[in-house]
Design a protein around this motif. Structure first.
Motif, PDB file in Angstrom:
ATOM      1  N   ASP A  70      34.235  45.777  22.431  1.00 57.55           N
ATOM      2  CA  ASP A  70      35.689  45.701  22.336  1.00 57.55           C
ATOM      3  C   ASP A  70      36.144  44.262  22.596  1.00 57.55           C
ATOM      4  O   ASP A  70      35.869  43.699  23.669  1.00 57.55           O
ATOM      5  CB  ASP A  70      36.316  46.657  23.357  1.00 57.55           C
ATOM      6  N   ALA A  71      36.846  43.675  21.659  1.00 56.94           N
ATOM      7  CA  ALA A  71      37.272  42.272  21.768  1.00 56.94           C
ATOM      8  C   ALA A  71      38.083  41.999  23.032  1.00 56.94           C
ATOM      9  O   ALA A  71      37.955  40.929  23.636  1.00 56.94           O
ATOM     10  CB  ALA A  71      38.067  41.868  20.530  1.00 56.94           C
ATOM     11  N   GLU A  72      38.905  42.950  23.449  1.00 57.53           N
ATOM     12  CA  GLU A  72      39.752  42.739  24.627  1.00 57.53           C
ATOM     13  C   GLU A  72      39.024  43.010  25.939  1.00 57.53           C
ATOM     14  O   GLU A  72      39.441  42.542  26.990  1.00 57.53           O
ATOM     15  CB  GLU A  72      41.008  43.595  24.538  1.00 57.53           C
ATOM     16  N   LEU A  73      37.936  43.779  25.887  1.00 52.44           N
ATOM     17  CA  LEU A  73      37.230  44.170  27.107  1.00 52.44           C
ATOM     18  C   LEU A  73      35.899  43.453  27.298  1.00 52.44           C
ATOM     19  O   LEU A  73      35.313  43.531  28.380  1.00 52.44           O
ATOM     20  CB  LEU A  73      36.964  45.684  27.097  1.00 52.44           C
ATOM     21  N   LYS A  74      35.419  42.763  26.279  1.00 55.39           N
ATOM     22  CA  LYS A  74      34.034  42.289  26.272  1.00 55.39           C
ATOM     23  C   LYS A  74      33.641  41.404  27.455  1.00 55.39           C
ATOM     24  O   LYS A  74      32.477  41.354  27.824  1.00 55.39           O
ATOM     25  CB  LYS A  74      33.711  41.586  24.959  1.00 55.39           C
ATOM     26  N   ASN A  75      34.593  40.718  28.073  1.00 48.86           N
ATOM     27  CA  ASN A  75      34.274  39.855  29.213  1.00 48.86           C
ATOM     28  C   ASN A  75      34.501  40.518  30.564  1.00 48.86           C
ATOM     29  O   ASN A  75      34.355  39.878  31.606  1.00 48.86           O
ATOM     30  CB  ASN A  75      35.090  38.560  29.123  1.00 48.86           C
ATOM     31  N   LEU A  76      34.860  41.800  30.556  1.00 48.13           N
ATOM     32  CA  LEU A  76      35.111  42.538  31.790  1.00 48.13           C
ATOM     33  C   LEU A  76      33.804  42.723  32.575  1.00 48.13           C
ATOM     34  O   LEU A  76      32.828  43.224  32.030  1.00 48.13           O
ATOM     35  CB  LEU A  76      35.704  43.911  31.437  1.00 48.13           C
ATOM     36  N   PRO A  77      33.764  42.298  33.852  1.00 50.81           N
ATOM     37  CA  PRO A  77      32.553  42.506  34.650  1.00 50.81           C
ATOM     38  C   PRO A  77      32.288  44.002  34.861  1.00 50.81           C
ATOM     39  O   PRO A  77      33.214  44.770  35.137  1.00 50.81           O
ATOM     40  CB  PRO A  77      32.866  41.835  35.986  1.00 50.81           C
ATOM     41  N   VAL A  78      31.019  44.392  34.708  1.00 46.57           N
ATOM     42  CA  VAL A  78      30.614  45.784  34.896  1.00 46.57           C
ATOM     43  C   VAL A  78      29.420  45.821  35.841  1.00 46.57           C
ATOM     44  O   VAL A  78      28.379  45.230  35.557  1.00 46.57           O
ATOM     45  CB  VAL A  78      30.239  46.460  33.557  1.00 46.57           C
ATOM     46  N   LEU A  79      29.587  46.516  36.964  1.00 49.05           N
ATOM     47  CA  LEU A  79      28.495  46.762  37.896  1.00 49.05           C
ATOM     48  C   LEU A  79      27.947  48.152  37.627  1.00 49.05           C
ATOM     49  O   LEU A  79      28.710  49.119  37.557  1.00 49.05           O
ATOM     50  CB  LEU A  79      28.996  46.716  39.342  1.00 49.05           C
ATOM     51  N   MET A  80      26.636  48.264  37.483  1.00 44.47           N
ATOM     52  CA  MET A  80      25.983  49.549  37.235  1.00 44.47           C
ATOM     53  C   MET A  80      25.391  50.051  38.550  1.00 44.47           C
ATOM     54  O   MET A  80      24.670  49.324  39.230  1.00 44.47           O
ATOM     55  CB  MET A  80      24.873  49.359  36.202  1.00 44.47           C
ATOM     56  N   VAL A  81      25.718  51.289  38.901  1.00 41.24           N
ATOM     57  CA  VAL A  81      25.198  51.912  40.106  1.00 41.24           C
ATOM     58  C   VAL A  81      24.211  52.991  39.677  1.00 41.24           C
ATOM     59  O   VAL A  81      24.539  53.848  38.851  1.00 41.24           O
ATOM     60  CB  VAL A  81      26.337  52.545  40.939  1.00 41.24           C
ATOM     61  N   THR A  82      22.997  52.945  40.239  1.00 41.17           N
ATOM     62  CA  THR A  82      21.986  53.914  39.831  1.00 41.17           C
ATOM     63  C   THR A  82      20.953  54.128  40.929  1.00 41.17           C
ATOM     64  O   THR A  82      20.741  53.254  41.767  1.00 41.17           O
ATOM     65  CB  THR A  82      21.275  53.459  38.533  1.00 41.17           C
TER      66      THR A  82
END
Length: 122
Positions: A70-82
């Motif tokens: 997504d062009a508007e979301l692509k730089n949003l930091p995402v932390l993965m919890v697993t």
């Protein structure tokens, strides 16, 4: 600082949200799976997504893929919890451009260190 917490387990969401609040993050929204998270992300702006890997409807990797496409979301930091630390899963998340990992079980210091590393300030 607005954070979206995504996990299908209410207890895990509750634990994460409480830790975030203790770290002075107050603007927190929760979602029960990746599909709901994606709908929320399309209607609100966030500074960070913290998502579980394994969820029904849409898992964390698929959510991450959608965010990065997504062009508007692509730089949003995402932390993965697993709780999974297999190299193939880690490679999939890295290939999908995850911002960081938190392996369960974890404590507030681990969460705080990841937020600091990503320059996510309360």
């Amino acid at each position: 600082m607005k954070i979206l917490v995504v996990d299908d387990m209410p207890l895990m969401r509750h634990v994460l949200i409480n830790m975030l609040r203790q770290l002075n993050y107050k603007d927190i929204v929760e979602a029960t799976d990746g599909l709901q998270a994606l709908n929320i992300l399309q209607n609100q702006m966030f500074d960070l997504v913290i998502t579980d890997l394994h969820m029904p409807k849409m898992d964390g990797i698929t959510l991450l893929d959608n965010i990065r496409k997504d062009a508007e979301l692509k730089n949003l930091p995402v932390l993965m919890v697993t709780c999974e630390d297999s190299s193939s899963t880690v490679k999939k998340a890295i290939n999908a451009k995850v911002s960081g990992f938190i392996v369960k079980p974890f404590n507030m210091n681990v969460l705080s260190a990841q937020l600091t590393r990503l320059s996510i300030k309360a």
